[in-house]
Design an enzyme around this catalytic site. Structure first.
Site, PDB file in Angstrom:
ATOM      1  N   GLU A 142       0.841  -1.195   0.000  1.00  9.55           N
ATOM      2  CA  GLU A 142       0.000   0.000   0.000  1.00  9.55           C
ATOM      3  C   GLU A 142       0.880   1.250   0.000  1.00  9.55           C
ATOM      4  O   GLU A 142       1.833   1.317   0.778  1.00  9.55           O
ATOM      5  CB  GLU A 142      -0.922   0.033   1.221  1.00  9.55           C
ATOM      6  CG  GLU A 142      -2.016   1.068   1.078  1.00  9.55           C
ATOM      7  CD  GLU A 142      -3.038   1.049   2.231  1.00  9.55           C
ATOM      8  OE1 GLU A 142      -2.699   0.579   3.326  1.00  9.55           O
ATOM      9  OE2 GLU A 142      -4.150   1.515   2.007  1.00  9.55           O
ATOM     10  N   MET A 277       0.742  -2.905   8.682  1.00  7.15           N
ATOM     11  CA  MET A 277      -0.053  -2.995   7.445  1.00  7.15           C
ATOM     12  C   MET A 277      -0.963  -4.211   7.487  1.00  7.15           C
ATOM     13  O   MET A 277      -0.540  -5.312   7.817  1.00  7.15           O
ATOM     14  CB  MET A 277       0.915  -3.070   6.251  1.00  7.15           C
ATOM     15  CG  MET A 277       0.238  -3.283   4.915  1.00  7.15           C
ATOM     16  SD  MET A 277      -0.802  -1.855   4.459  1.00  7.15           S
ATOM     17  CE  MET A 277      -2.036  -2.676   3.430  1.00  7.15           C
ATOM     18  N   GLU A 312      -5.449  -2.856  12.836  1.00  9.19           N
ATOM     19  CA  GLU A 312      -5.151  -3.715  11.678  1.00  9.19           C
ATOM     20  C   GLU A 312      -6.169  -4.839  11.539  1.00  9.19           C
ATOM     21  O   GLU A 312      -6.544  -5.213  10.428  1.00  9.19           O
ATOM     22  CB  GLU A 312      -3.740  -4.303  11.783  1.00  9.19           C
ATOM     23  CG  GLU A 312      -2.620  -3.272  11.883  1.00  9.19           C
ATOM     24  CD  GLU A 312      -2.634  -2.230  10.790  1.00  9.19           C
ATOM     25  OE1 GLU A 312      -3.118  -2.509   9.684  1.00  9.19           O
ATOM     26  OE2 GLU A 312      -2.177  -1.098  11.061  1.00  9.19           O
ATOM     27  N   GLU A 334      -9.344   3.813   6.589  1.00 11.58           N
ATOM     28  CA  GLU A 334      -8.587   4.283   7.749  1.00 11.58           C
ATOM     29  C   GLU A 334      -9.467   4.873   8.848  1.00 11.58           C
ATOM     30  O   GLU A 334      -9.227   4.661  10.028  1.00 11.58           O
ATOM     31  CB  GLU A 334      -7.527   5.304   7.315  1.00 11.58           C
ATOM     32  CG  GLU A 334      -6.485   4.731   6.354  1.00 11.58           C
ATOM     33  CD  GLU A 334      -5.802   3.483   6.895  1.00 11.58           C
ATOM     34  OE1 GLU A 334      -5.896   3.208   8.107  1.00 11.58           O
ATOM     35  OE2 GLU A 334      -5.188   2.767   6.088  1.00 11.58           O
TER      36      GLU A 334
HETATM   37 ZN   LIG Z   1      -4.932   1.606   8.764  1.00 15.49          ZN
END
Ligand SMILES: [Zn+2]
Length: 884
Positions: A142, A277, A312, A334
């Site tokens: 990402e 991540m 996560e 997010e």
């Molecule tokens: Zn995130």
């Protein structure tokens, strides 16, 4: 992704100047079979890749993304015919086009690619990480770096399944999204590990890491869990396994769709740009975001690790299962992961008082959003740099704050039903912002589709004006709204933005609080009726409103200390945070802020004290003159020493996390801001004890001890810190002393620390230390010169990407002089960095706003201190409880 330092900057992370245009379309991948043969001897890997895809129309070409890939052979098979393709690379657009002579018909086709890739040192794609001479391959895709690892359709809407095979050295293992289905010897001395297919997912979620990882296992709800690390750190895996068990179990109950994979691995790697991540089934963390030494870790560190895991794991739904259609809606990933995080933690560890952390985060997001150069939550982004630039305090903090407000307004179960409807409707697919609020509107039967766009599509945060009048036994509330901006000049200028704001209010008397009532403020001015009459109306009941507000200060003052009993701790955090904002626009004075913060300092939980302490640091650095400093310090000692004495320096078995954290905040504030000689002496003694035996000092206090001792330390102590760094036992132990180096004020030591950032002694992932050096007044000038002189080398060391300019611009926001603002502008005029223009303006604005604040409040602070700062200057002297 969990970013470092994201809460306080709107534009933090920026990247390269290369553009990443969108793919032309016409081909949709269905399945990738990727075999990677790892060659650590020359830091490359050989790739053998088959992509099954569907052509939507006949064509002679297929275009996909590829960057820094050496192609050897490409063939395309369609309608029974196999053709060798010519490859033309378009580095500028990060694409490759495969051309064949005979047209490919619409329908199924298979592309077979043989290539070589490079294990780079830029922390992206498949990259090289090292530890004690050992090599590891780590992946980070990402946002747009899967194309650096292997040729692929590297846009989030191109979802496909991935079957990955790794050929690795004897002694190494491989970890990926899937489960291992076979591990067979060969070719040669190597062994071949084949993984089960991934679910249908975006390319940015592919994970593969290779090395001599050691893993600890557990299980929850029938899902196999592992936490993996370099050899020798297996003893730091118990806490993350326990946290994951609690968190995953919570999510499995909360969501209507259960975690769909049979396993969830988490790997702590030595070099990692972000915090962690969320690759599906294979989360990769930096070590300090996963590994915990139970004996020597502070409460705050454990909370951060649990917070990262919760973030996560939430992404396994928000992002992995349902993915934004394009990066402009990255907030759907997010913001949701950030909003979700406190939910499982509140259940697992109620003593962490997550509700207070949520309000504190909202306060941070409002600060970020109070500059003219902020951005809307939903923002166009086409280039690589523009996309990277979206991972900021707006995508994470503001979105989470707005979602908490909405959840509170709709009620948690109504909100949950809407979330589940949204996930169900888009599982294994993609979604946009309107998909979310449409689902939420249908589910809740509330005007979510009217409320949300006003917060998502327009930039900034509202200010709610409040007038309360008792009429006929009820309170008439006259509410008004306008955009909040953090200086008097910008705030007072005309602005026609309008929000649809859920405003919750409650009336309070000396002894009790009325029930909170919520209203939807949709117009510039509107009247509502609050039941009953009271002495004072608090216009942000619950503390979750994403708005700044005015309040009747005179009415509140009449309540005196009763305010502490009728407002919840969360509301008090919102009240004090809001007071800072009212001071910035000149409605109140810094003295009002100090008085209110001082009054509220005993609020249960540590969040209010921590936020107050951050602002005290700011006041000390920028508003207090040298002439006034003794009085300011006297006021601080007078205000905080009794609390410190009550808590003592030594922890007690009965201490709650709150007490431990308060002790650490007080210690740091009294030591570094108030310069309390007794605390400084304690720091010197305790740091020596700690270096001999880390378990001898309360872990939560240790960070403050290391910092205060360094701030008042000398070259000998600096050398001791460097020696200690060589023998640390855990990531937290390392970073306490590593960041401690940035506290030493002596110029020779500052220079030594700065110089070390260009040597292998400091990893590229740890250049965040430059922010500390920029923020610390004694090292600010030297650091600023150093960064300007070594900009190219520092950028290279951060991989030219996420860290570099972001660190630089974030650090620059701590400046508070017109001269520095001019120098910053001059620097970027001479070193243009396309894609960061808004971030530069934001940093400029932030610096100039600090200058203005300083000129407005300095004399007011001096006058206030004349009245309030001279009381028993020695109160904090030497009578604090000794450490045993
Ligand atoms: Zn995130």
């Amino acid at each position: 992704m969990k970013r470092i330092l994201l809460v306080f900057a709107a534009g933090l992370l920026v990247c390269c100047t290369a553009v990443a245009q969108r793919l032309p379309g016409g081909a949709n991948p269905d399945h990738y079979a990727l075999t990677v043969n790892m060659n650590f001897s020359n830091n490359t890997y050989d790739g053998d890749e088959t992509i099954d895809l569907t052509l939507t129309k006949p064509s002679n070409t297929i275009t996909l993304n590829a960057l820094e890939i050496d192609f050897h052979e490409v063939t395309i098979t369609a309608a029974g015919q196999t053709q060798t393709a010519k490859v033309s690379s378009d580095t500028k657009n990060e694409m490759a086009t495969f051309n064949v002579d005979n047209p490919l018909p619409a329908g199924a086709a298979t592309v077979h690619i043989k290539f070589t890739g490079h294990l780079n040192d830029k922390l992206r794609g498949f990259y090289l990480s090292t530890y004690k001479g050992r090599k590891y391959e780590v992946s980070q895709m990402e946002s747009t770096d899967a194309r650096v690892a292997f040729p692929c359709f590297d846009e989030p809407a191109y979802k496909a399944t991935f079957t990955i095979t790794a050929i690795v050295d004897k002694g190494d293992i491989a970890i990926s999204n899937g489960e291992i289905v076979s591990d067979t010897p060969g070719p040669g001395d190597k062994h071949t590990i084949k993984f089960s297919p991934s679910p249908k997912m975006s390319s940015y979620l592919v994970a593969l890491t290779v090395g001599d990882w050691k893993c600890a296992s557990d299980e929850v709800d029938g899902i196999k869990l592992r936490v993996c690390t370099v050899p020798g750190k297996e003893n730091l895996t118990r806490f993350p396994l326990d946290a994951t068990k609690a968190i995953l179990h919570y999510y499995n109950n909360y969501f209507a769709i259960k975690y769909p994979l049979p396993k969830l691995d988490q790997v702590a790697v030595p070099d990692f740009q972000a915090g962690a991540m969320e690759n599906w089934g294979c989360i990769i963390h930096r070590e300090a975001a996963l590994l915990v030494d139970d004996k020597t870790s502070s409460e705050g560190y454990k909370q951060n690790v649990a917070d990262t895991i919760a973030h996560e794991v939430a992404h396994q739904w928000f992002g992995d299962l349902v993915t934004m259609k394009w990066w402009d809606d990255i907030w759907l990933n997010e913001g949701f992961a950030t909003w979700m995080t406190p939910h499982p933690l509140a259940q697992w560890k109620p003593e962490w008082l997550e509700g207070q952390n949520v309000v504190d985060t909202t306060m941070g997001a409002l600060s970020v959003d109070s500059v003219e150069n902020t951005r809307p939550i939903q923002q166009e982004a086409e280039t690589r740099g523009e996309i990277e630039n979206l991972f900021d305090g707006i995508a994470y903090g503001k979105t989470a704050a707005v979602l908490h407000m909405l959840e509170s307004y709709l009620g948690p179960e109504t909100f949950r039903a809407g979330v589940n409807l949204y996930l169900k409707e888009h599982a294994y697919g993609n979604a946009t912002a309107s998909d979310f609020w449409d689902a939420m509107t249908r589910s809740s039967k509330q005007p979510v589709d009217k409320i949300m766009p006003t917060f998502v599509i327009q930039p900034g945060a509202p200010f709610v004006g409040v007038e309360a009048k008792c009429e006929g036994g009820n309170t008439t509330l006259s509410l008004s709204q306008k955009r909040f901006l953090e200086t008097p000049a910008t705030f007072n200028q005309p602005n026609d933005q309008i929000w649809q704001i859920p405003v919750c209010a409650k009336g309070v008397t000396d002894t009790s609080a009325g029930k909170q009532e919520c209203f939807l403020l949709t117009q510039r001015q509107q009247q509502f009726t609050l039941k009953g009459c009271s002495k004072f109306v608090f216009p942000n009941a619950g503390g979750l409103g994403y708005y700044r507000f005015d309040y009747d200060a005179a009415a509140m003052h009449q309540l005196g200390n009763a305010v502490e009993h009728v407002l919840t701790p969360e509301e008090r955090i919102a009240l004090v945070g809001n007071e800072w904002a009212l001071m910035r626009i000149g409605r109140h004075n810094v003295g009002d802020y100090l008085a209110l913060g001082g009054q509220m300092k005993n609020t249960p939980g540590s969040a209010l004290l921590e936020s107050f302490s951050r602002h005290l640091n700011f006041i000390n650095d920028y508003l207090v003159t040298d002439a006034d400093r003794p009085q300011f310090q006297a006021w601080l000692r007078n205000t905080f020493s009794p609390m410190m004495q009550q808590l003592g320096y030594a922890s007690r078995p009965s201490d709650t996390p709150e007490q431990k954290e308060k002790r650490a905040v007080l210690f740091r504030t009294l030591g570094n801001v108030a310069e309390d000689p007794a605390v400084i002496q304690q720091a010197r003694t305790l740091v020596q004890q700690y270096m001999k035996d880390p378990a001898s000092v309360d872990p939560t206090l240790a960070g403050a001890v290391v910092a205060v001792a360094a701030r008042h330390g000398d070259a000998e102590l600096y050398a001791q810190y460097k020696a200690h760094l060589q023998k640390v036992k855990s990531p937290q132990d390392y970073y306490r002393f590593f960041y401690g180096l940035a506290e030493f004020p002596q110029q020779a030591l500052v220079k030594e620390t700065l110089a070390s950032t260009l040597t292998p002694e400091v990893r590229g992932q740890d250049l965040y230390i430059l922010i500390n050096l920029l923020a610390n007044p004694p090292s600010q000038n030297a650091s600023w010169d150093f960064i300007r002189q070594n900009f190219d080398a520092l950028m290279k060391k951060t991989g030219g990407g996420l860290g570099g300019v972001g660190i630089f611009l974030y650090g620059a926001q701590t400046f508070c002089s017109t001269e520095k603002a001019d120098e910053l502008k001059q620097f970027f005029d001479q070193h243009p960095f396309p894609g960061t223009e808004r971030n530069q303006k934001e940093a400029q604005e932030s610096i100039r706003s600090c200058v203005e604040l300083s000129s407005q409040q300095q004399s007011k602070l001096a006058a206030w201190l004349q009245q309030n700062g001279t009381m028993s200057a020695s109160a904090g002297g030497g009578s604090v409880v000794a450490v045993n």
